[in-house]
Structures are given as structure tokens and as C-alpha cells.
Design an enzyme around this catalytic site. Sequence first.
Site, PDB file in Angstrom:
ATOM      1  N   HIS A 122       0.826  -1.257   0.057  1.00 17.17           N
ATOM      2  CA  HIS A 122      -0.314   0.037   0.227  1.00 17.17           C
ATOM      3  C   HIS A 122       1.093   1.339  -0.471  1.00 17.17           C
ATOM      4  O   HIS A 122       1.715   0.939   0.441  1.00 17.17           O
ATOM      5  CB  HIS A 122      -0.787   0.070   1.016  1.00 17.17           C
ATOM      6  CG  HIS A 122      -1.898   0.601   0.975  1.00 17.17           C
ATOM      7  ND1 HIS A 122      -1.829   2.037   1.586  1.00 17.17           N
ATOM      8  CD2 HIS A 122      -2.786   0.880   0.990  1.00 17.17           C
ATOM      9  CE1 HIS A 122      -2.600   2.826   1.629  1.00 17.17           C
ATOM     10  NE2 HIS A 122      -4.081   2.361   1.022  1.00 17.17           N
ATOM     11  N   ASP A 135       2.450  -4.522   8.166  1.00 17.29           N
ATOM     12  CA  ASP A 135       0.763  -3.953   7.748  1.00 17.29           C
ATOM     13  C   ASP A 135      -0.217  -4.709   8.094  1.00 17.29           C
ATOM     14  O   ASP A 135      -0.181  -5.700   6.880  1.00 17.29           O
ATOM     15  CB  ASP A 135       1.558  -3.227   5.984  1.00 17.29           C
ATOM     16  CG  ASP A 135      -0.613  -2.614   5.766  1.00 17.29           C
ATOM     17  OD1 ASP A 135      -0.875  -2.774   6.622  1.00 17.29           O
ATOM     18  OD2 ASP A 135      -0.438  -1.700   4.954  1.00 17.29           O
ATOM     19  N   LYS A 176     -11.519   0.252  10.008  1.00 17.50           N
ATOM     20  CA  LYS A 176     -11.384  -1.087   9.423  1.00 17.50           C
ATOM     21  C   LYS A 176     -12.026  -2.178   9.766  1.00 17.50           C
ATOM     22  O   LYS A 176     -12.001  -3.499   9.071  1.00 17.50           O
ATOM     23  CB  LYS A 176     -10.318  -1.704   8.376  1.00 17.50           C
ATOM     24  CG  LYS A 176      -9.537  -0.586   7.558  1.00 17.50           C
ATOM     25  CD  LYS A 176      -8.314  -0.653   7.242  1.00 17.50           C
ATOM     26  CE  LYS A 176      -7.619   0.165   6.129  1.00 17.50           C
ATOM     27  NZ  LYS A 176      -8.619   0.770   4.368  1.00 17.50           N
TER      28      LYS A 176
END
Length: 414
Positions: free
Chosen positions: A129, A206, A232
Site C-alpha cells: 500500500h 502492515d 476497518k
Amino acid sequence: MTVSESDHLDVERIREDFPILDREFDGTPLVYLDNGATSQKPDQVIDAISEYYRTYNANVHRGLHHLSQEASIAYEEAHDTVADFIGAEGREEIVFTKNTTESENLVAYAWGLRELGPGDEVVLTEMEHHASLVTWQQICERTGAEDKYIRIDDEGRLDMDHARELITDDTQMVSAVHVSNTLGTINPVSELADIAHDHDAYIFVDGAQSVPTRPVDVQAIDADFLAFSGHKMCGPTGSGVLYGKRHLLEEMEPFLYGGDMIEKVTFEESRWNELPWKFEAGTPNIAQGIGLAEACDYLDDIGMESIARHENELAQYALERFAEFDDVETFGPPVGEKRGGLVSFNIDSVHAHDLSSIINDYAVAIRAGDHCTQPLHDKLGVAATARASFYIYNTREEIDVLIDAIDDARQIFG
């Protein structure tokens, strides 16, 4: 509580906790399949945040009055809850940030700027990302270190032989996404940690797409650092976490300076507060931290193993349905291979943005774009993809609605 005897999620019961799922657009029920971007929030989290503002709103670590004491205790205990959720040794290893990106930057600036220099290397993956890729890329430019990227194969898996070639004694940091937000690939971060540690390097994981969806134990995978975002995983926006091994956080200098992160200040010098407050300068996101802890408890009650199983089942079903179309291309591991609960796809000669717009007419929410992974899309040879991402409240029937909408879009675009 929300898991049946067959160890499958009681999705209908779970859906009752999410008021937004009752929304309709022109009489059509919402089908929310953009959970990789952000999840919806249950009443329990909304109520916890509301209770803070309604009954004990005050700044933390600054007052002796009742409200400040209550807020301070709740905020500190929120760190304990998050530590338990990911298997950390204690609150000292849990720094609250506003998201995964800030957590990445905290380590990059507080550790990377001081420790990296010419001749050093940072190894990432081709599926990173932008929060990871751009951050370490820029730190390498500032320090003279070199960034390198582990290849992926044609089905979106990491080339672990290439990883062993790239990670050398010159490597100082390995930064790897646990679950790809574009491919759904579940990376072997524990194996990457072993390789990194064999070369006296650190690993930054991550966990933005993994911590919300599956059991993650930072000690079991031996992560030196791990980051994730509360929004999230049923928590509020503006809530994020940096986990770091205690001895590493103790050695690092603060990323931000100001109130609460200090122990003593004189005109000549300043001494830093104990962990984790040393990295939480100023008034923190108190309500968000409390809401995040409530989200952890909520997911714990459901069971992270069951959540991971549910997401994989939905992803497998979606892949099977997509296979019915000969003009639909999917990306990432194939049917039958465990993956995160998302599927990125394209229809021949239809831009992902156009597809998403048509699908939105059916009250189906998906993502379209590069998903903050532009270099990965360049490697895949596509400008953008559509992405359907699933969570605890999604069903097979909702995937059927998506498939019907896609079929209609195919007819519209000929």
C-alpha cells in the site's frame, strides 16, 4: 454469542447491530461491499463513543477531577484491551495513532531517519500500500538508503526465493503487507520475519487488512512493528495503532513533541514520558481510542477464527460466481486458496469507474481505482480495478446481487 454451533457466523444476528445496513436507496436495500476501505460500526461502538461524550468527557492525564480520572482510566485501559487483542506484552507496546499511515510514518521518521544511511537497504513487496511504499521510498531518498521490492508471481503470491535473495546483511528493515488490499493474498509474514532477523534486520507488518479479519498474534509472528486502523475493524475513524517491541520503542526518539509526551521540561532540556505516552503528544483521540477498544471486544466475542473463515468462504463464492463470465478477470490467488475477504476484478473494455457507477445504481457499494497500490496495478498492466470486499455482516445473497448488477452492466456496455 454471535457464533452458531456449526462455528459459522450468525450473520443475521450480527446485522442487527449495524443500523446503517437498514438504509435503502430508492427502495433498494443497501449492499455494502467496500469494507476494505472502511467497515461499518455496530451500536456497541457507537454507544461507547456516545457515552464518553455524554457522561465523562474530559482531557486525559491532566486533571485531578472526577471526569478526568474516569477518562484517563478508560483511555489507558483501551490500550490494555488492544494489547490483549493482538498478543502484545502490555500497554507499553501499544501507541495510539490516527491510522496505519501515521503509524508507518512514526517509525519511518523516529527510527528510519536516525538509523538509515548510504549502503543500507529497505526491502518491501510489490503489493505494498502507498502508506508503506511511499513512506519508505521517501525516507530512503532522504537518507541515501536503497529501497528494493520482492517480486510477486502471476497469481499474486510473494516469490519467497526472491525474498531470500533481496534480504541481506545490508537490509535494515523489511516492510510487508500482511494481507494485500488489492489481491487478497495472505503473506507469510512470520517467515519474512525469520529471514529478516537472520540478517539482524527488523520487520514492519502492515496489518490494516489482517488485524480486522483474522487472529493476529504479534509475538507468534515475531513482528518488530505492526500497524493497523480502527475504522476497518468496526471502530471509529481517526483511530490507529502502532505496535512496537518495547525495547525498540524505548530506544526511539519521539515523532511529535508537545504536551503529555514529556516527563520534565526546563529551559535547557526536556525528558520524555514513559511508554506509550512518549509517542502520543498533545490531546489524543480519546473517544476514538475508547471506541476502538469496544470494537476489539465486539470482534473477540464473535471470534476471529470464525471471521477469517467467513471472509474466505465469501471470497471463494465470489470467485466461483465471477468464473461464470468469460469476460471478467479476477486478480490474486485462485479459487481454493485461502485469501482475505476481497476480490478485485475487471470486465473487458469497461473501466472500473464506469462499472462501479452502474453498480451503484443497484445500491451496491464497491471500490474502483488503484486502491493506493499504483505500482502494483502497473505491474498487473491495468489502470484500475473494481473491488468487492466482505466483512462479518455480508452474505452470499449480497454477492448474488452484485453478480446480477455486473451482468446488467455487461449488457449496458455491450
